[in-house]
Design a protein around this motif. Structure first.
Motif, PDB file in Angstrom:
ATOM      1  N   PHE A   1      34.740  15.279 -11.822  1.00 43.32           N
ATOM      2  CA  PHE A   1      33.410  15.570 -12.375  1.00 43.32           C
ATOM      3  C   PHE A   1      32.310  15.383 -11.336  1.00 43.32           C
ATOM      4  CE2 PHE A   1      35.583  15.738 -16.346  1.00 43.32           C
ATOM      5  CZ  PHE A   1      34.787  16.551 -17.143  1.00 43.32           C
ATOM      6  N   ILE A   2      32.545  14.568 -10.328  1.00 41.42           N
ATOM      7  CA  ILE A   2      31.604  14.501  -9.212  1.00 41.42           C
ATOM      8  C   ILE A   2      31.620  15.819  -8.445  1.00 41.42           C
ATOM      9  CG2 ILE A   2      31.100  13.383  -7.009  1.00 41.42           C
ATOM     10  CD1 ILE A   2      32.121  10.765  -8.226  1.00 41.42           C
ATOM     11  N   LEU A   3      32.818  16.373  -8.262  1.00 40.83           N
ATOM     12  CA  LEU A   3      32.932  17.665  -7.579  1.00 40.83           C
ATOM     13  C   LEU A   3      32.276  18.784  -8.395  1.00 40.83           C
ATOM     14  CD1 LEU A   3      36.611  17.544  -6.227  1.00 40.83           C
ATOM     15  CD2 LEU A   3      34.502  17.207  -4.941  1.00 40.83           C
ATOM     16  N   LEU A   4      32.252  18.636  -9.714  1.00 36.97           N
ATOM     17  CA  LEU A   4      31.617  19.644 -10.578  1.00 36.97           C
ATOM     18  C   LEU A   4      30.103  19.465 -10.685  1.00 36.97           C
ATOM     19  CD1 LEU A   4      34.146  19.839 -13.565  1.00 36.97           C
ATOM     20  CD2 LEU A   4      33.776  21.570 -11.798  1.00 36.97           C
ATOM     21  N   SER A   5      29.596  18.345 -10.183  1.00 38.61           N
ATOM     22  CA  SER A   5      28.176  18.040 -10.344  1.00 38.61           C
ATOM     23  C   SER A   5      27.239  19.109  -9.771  1.00 38.61           C
ATOM     24  CB  SER A   5      27.842  16.670  -9.745  1.00 38.61           C
ATOM     25  OG  SER A   5      28.132  16.626  -8.358  1.00 38.61           O
ATOM     26  N   PRO A   6      27.522  19.716  -8.598  1.00 37.39           N
ATOM     27  CA  PRO A   6      26.617  20.771  -8.115  1.00 37.39           C
ATOM     28  C   PRO A   6      26.516  21.947  -9.093  1.00 37.39           C
ATOM     29  CG  PRO A   6      28.038  20.016  -6.328  1.00 37.39           C
ATOM     30  CD  PRO A   6      28.573  19.428  -7.595  1.00 37.39           C
ATOM     31  N   PHE A   7      27.629  22.341  -9.699  1.00 31.80           N
ATOM     32  CA  PHE A   7      27.608  23.420 -10.684  1.00 31.80           C
ATOM     33  C   PHE A   7      26.792  23.011 -11.916  1.00 31.80           C
ATOM     34  CE2 PHE A   7      31.601  24.090  -8.330  1.00 31.80           C
ATOM     35  CZ  PHE A   7      31.449  25.411  -7.947  1.00 31.80           C
ATOM     36  N   ALA A   8      26.930  21.727 -12.308  1.00 35.16           N
ATOM     37  CA  ALA A   8      26.193  21.247 -13.482  1.00 35.16           C
ATOM     38  C   ALA A   8      24.692  21.301 -13.253  1.00 35.16           C
ATOM     39  CB  ALA A   8      26.636  19.821 -13.808  1.00 35.16           C
ATOM     40  N   PHE A   9      24.227  20.831 -12.095  1.00 33.09           N
ATOM     41  CA  PHE A   9      22.792  20.861 -11.807  1.00 33.09           C
ATOM     42  C   PHE A   9      22.293  22.293 -11.609  1.00 33.09           C
ATOM     43  CE2 PHE A   9      23.799  16.484 -10.186  1.00 33.09           C
ATOM     44  CZ  PHE A   9      23.116  15.808 -11.193  1.00 33.09           C
ATOM     45  N   LEU A  10      23.123  23.138 -11.023  1.00 28.75           N
ATOM     46  CA  LEU A  10      22.749  24.536 -10.835  1.00 28.75           C
ATOM     47  C   LEU A  10      22.578  25.246 -12.171  1.00 28.75           C
ATOM     48  CD1 LEU A  10      22.298  26.938  -8.881  1.00 28.75           C
ATOM     49  CD2 LEU A  10      24.775  27.340  -8.974  1.00 28.75           C
ATOM     50  N   SER A  11      23.390  24.860 -13.166  1.00 28.85           N
ATOM     51  CA  SER A  11      23.333  25.527 -14.470  1.00 28.85           C
ATOM     52  C   SER A  11      21.999  25.319 -15.179  1.00 28.85           C
ATOM     53  CB  SER A  11      24.469  25.019 -15.360  1.00 28.85           C
ATOM     54  OG  SER A  11      24.276  23.653 -15.718  1.00 28.85           O
ATOM     55  N   LEU A  12      21.222  24.318 -14.752  1.00 26.06           N
ATOM     56  CA  LEU A  12      19.927  24.046 -15.388  1.00 26.06           C
ATOM     57  C   LEU A  12      18.871  25.095 -15.036  1.00 26.06           C
ATOM     58  CD1 LEU A  12      19.767  20.174 -14.900  1.00 26.06           C
ATOM     59  CD2 LEU A  12      20.022  21.391 -17.063  1.00 26.06           C
ATOM     60  N   ILE A  13      19.166  25.938 -14.061  1.00 31.37           N
ATOM     61  CA  ILE A  13      18.211  26.987 -13.690  1.00 31.37           C
ATOM     62  C   ILE A  13      18.002  27.961 -14.843  1.00 31.37           C
ATOM     63  CG2 ILE A  13      17.848  28.981 -12.175  1.00 31.37           C
ATOM     64  CD1 ILE A  13      19.193  27.462  -9.941  1.00 31.37           C
ATOM     65  N   SER A  14      19.079  28.250 -15.562  1.00 28.12           N
ATOM     66  CA  SER A  14      19.017  29.229 -16.652  1.00 28.12           C
ATOM     67  C   SER A  14      19.193  28.548 -18.003  1.00 28.12           C
ATOM     68  CB  SER A  14      20.110  30.290 -16.465  1.00 28.12           C
ATOM     69  OG  SER A  14      20.174  31.159 -17.574  1.00 28.12           O
ATOM     70  N   ASN A  15      18.415  28.969 -18.990  1.00 31.53           N
ATOM     71  CA  ASN A  15      18.525  28.411 -20.338  1.00 31.53           C
ATOM     72  C   ASN A  15      19.878  28.722 -20.971  1.00 31.53           C
ATOM     73  OD1 ASN A  15      15.906  27.410 -20.203  1.00 31.53           O
ATOM     74  ND2 ASN A  15      15.009  29.282 -21.059  1.00 31.53           N
ATOM     75  N   SER A  16      20.467  29.837 -20.599  1.00 34.26           N
ATOM     76  CA  SER A  16      21.733  30.251 -21.196  1.00 34.26           C
ATOM     77  C   SER A  16      22.929  29.491 -20.643  1.00 34.26           C
ATOM     78  CB  SER A  16      21.953  31.752 -20.986  1.00 34.26           C
ATOM     79  OG  SER A  16      21.953  32.070 -19.609  1.00 34.26           O
ATOM     80  N   SER A  17      22.759  28.782 -19.530  1.00 32.18           N
ATOM     81  CA  SER A  17      23.883  28.050 -18.927  1.00 32.18           C
ATOM     82  C   SER A  17      23.678  26.537 -18.921  1.00 32.18           C
ATOM     83  CB  SER A  17      24.109  28.528 -17.485  1.00 32.18           C
ATOM     84  OG  SER A  17      22.966  28.273 -16.675  1.00 32.18           O
ATOM     85  N   GLU A  18      22.536  26.065 -19.419  1.00 30.12           N
ATOM     86  CA  GLU A  18      22.254  24.627 -19.337  1.00 30.12           C
ATOM     87  C   GLU A  18      23.163  23.799 -20.243  1.00 30.12           C
ATOM     88  OE1 GLU A  18      18.528  24.619 -22.532  1.00 30.12           O
ATOM     89  OE2 GLU A  18      18.192  24.178 -20.409  1.00 30.12           O
ATOM     90  N   SER A  19      23.846  24.428 -21.198  1.00 31.05           N
ATOM     91  CA  SER A  19      24.786  23.691 -22.049  1.00 31.05           C
ATOM     92  C   SER A  19      25.925  23.108 -21.214  1.00 31.05           C
ATOM     93  CB  SER A  19      25.343  24.602 -23.137  1.00 31.05           C
ATOM     94  OG  SER A  19      26.006  25.721 -22.565  1.00 31.05           O
ATOM     95  N   PHE A  20      26.255  23.767 -20.088  1.00 32.05           N
ATOM     96  CA  PHE A  20      27.301  23.234 -19.201  1.00 32.05           C
ATOM     97  C   PHE A  20      26.883  21.887 -18.647  1.00 32.05           C
ATOM     98  CE2 PHE A  20      29.121  22.746 -14.911  1.00 32.05           C
ATOM     99  CZ  PHE A  20      30.471  22.749 -15.234  1.00 32.05           C
TER     100      PHE A  20
END
Length: 291
Positions: free
Chosen positions: A196-215
């Motif tokens: 989940f640390i390795l997934l953290s960049p994808f998680a923070f990146l997903s906040l750019i779009s409202n449709s992906s922030e659920s990730f």
């Protein structure tokens, strides 16, 4: 003939007891120190050069390179949505809002390793605080090694022959195998935290779009639940040190079993309270991963 049968039976029982006694002694001497290292997570989990290379030490390598490349995809996705919003009159962020969010969360994404480290440090500080309370009140530092030493010292009479078929032997067998199960469970937890640390960049990146922030919401819930397990474990061990255990009462021995069972169910309790995933290892050694 009867004496020979009795002697043979005693020989078999003595061999079984000696076998289990040596096995449990080996477990006491080795496995619990390992359990301490994989259960009480601190910033040493990130002190791995290979792990840092996988995540990326800059925006030009590793997973961070992939995430920075995906920024273009988010920009194209926003541009298409913004174009169609004028035709469908759907609500969407203004260009200024999108640019502002992109700058903020791209910067956070590239600092994801530092952010995860700080979250781990906060949980570690709370765990150390509980250990400090235990040290002051009972003179015992919170650890599985001290927990087992305390139990063995108070519940089992020294130099008494071990009998696996007695109530003490059954309880000792249950707890030893239960704690071996914990090694598998918390080894899986250790690996899942790194994933989940390795997934953290994808998680923070997903906040750019409202449709992906659920990730991001799903990621942070699971990541925190995995870390919060060690706080609950520390509290359970603190409680165990406060219980007056004596070898003269059966209730002390069964309280010992209750403590072991509580430790084995700690991940499930955290899941029920905060959500996330359960990482209990069943007898088949297959993980139970449920969101």
């Amino acid at each position: 003939m009867n004496e020979e049968n009795i002697n043979l039976t005693e020989l078999i029982l003595n061999s079984i007891n000696e076998l289990f006694s040596k096995m449990f002694s080996s477990i006491d001497n080795t496995i619990y120190s390992v359990l301490d290292e994989i259960t009480f997570i601190n910033n040493t989990i990130l002190e791995n050069d290979s792990f840092k290379k996988i995540l990326g030490e800059s925006s030009q390598d590793g997973i961070l390179l992939i995430c920075n490349s995906l920024v273009l995809g988010f920009i194209i996705y926003y541009a298409i949505n913004y174009l169609f919003s004028h035709l469908t009159y759907s609500k969407i962020d203004s260009p200024k809002q999108f640019i502002f969010k992109s700058i903020i969360f791209i910067a956070i994404m590239n600092s994801s390793l530092w952010i995860c480290l700080e979250i781990i440090n906060i949980i570690s500080v709370i765990t150390d605080g509980i250990s400090y309370i235990s040290q002051n009140l009972f003179g015992i530092q919170i650890s599985f090694s001290n927990f087992i030493d305390n139990i063995n010292k108070n519940l089992y009479i020294q130099n008494e022959a071990f009998n696996v078929f007695s109530i003490d032997g059954i309880i000792k067998s249950f707890t030893s195998f239960g704690l071996i199960n914990l090694v598998f469970t918390y080894s899986l937890r250790y690996i899942m935290i790194q994933i989940f640390i390795l997934l953290s960049p994808f998680a923070f990146l997903s906040l750019i779009s409202n449709s992906s922030e659920s990730f991001f919401r799903a990621w942070i819930k699971v990541f925190l639940s995995l870390l919060l397990v060690q706080i609950l474990i520390s509290l359970i061990l603190l409680l165990s040190f406060s219980i007056e255990l004596t070898s003269n009462t059966n209730i002390s021995k069964f309280l010992y079993v209750g403590i072991i069972y509580a430790l084995s169910k700690a991940t499930s309790y955290i899941k029920e309270i905060f959500g996330g995933i359960s990482i209990d290892i069943k007898s088949s050694l297959s993980p139970n991963l449920k969101s």
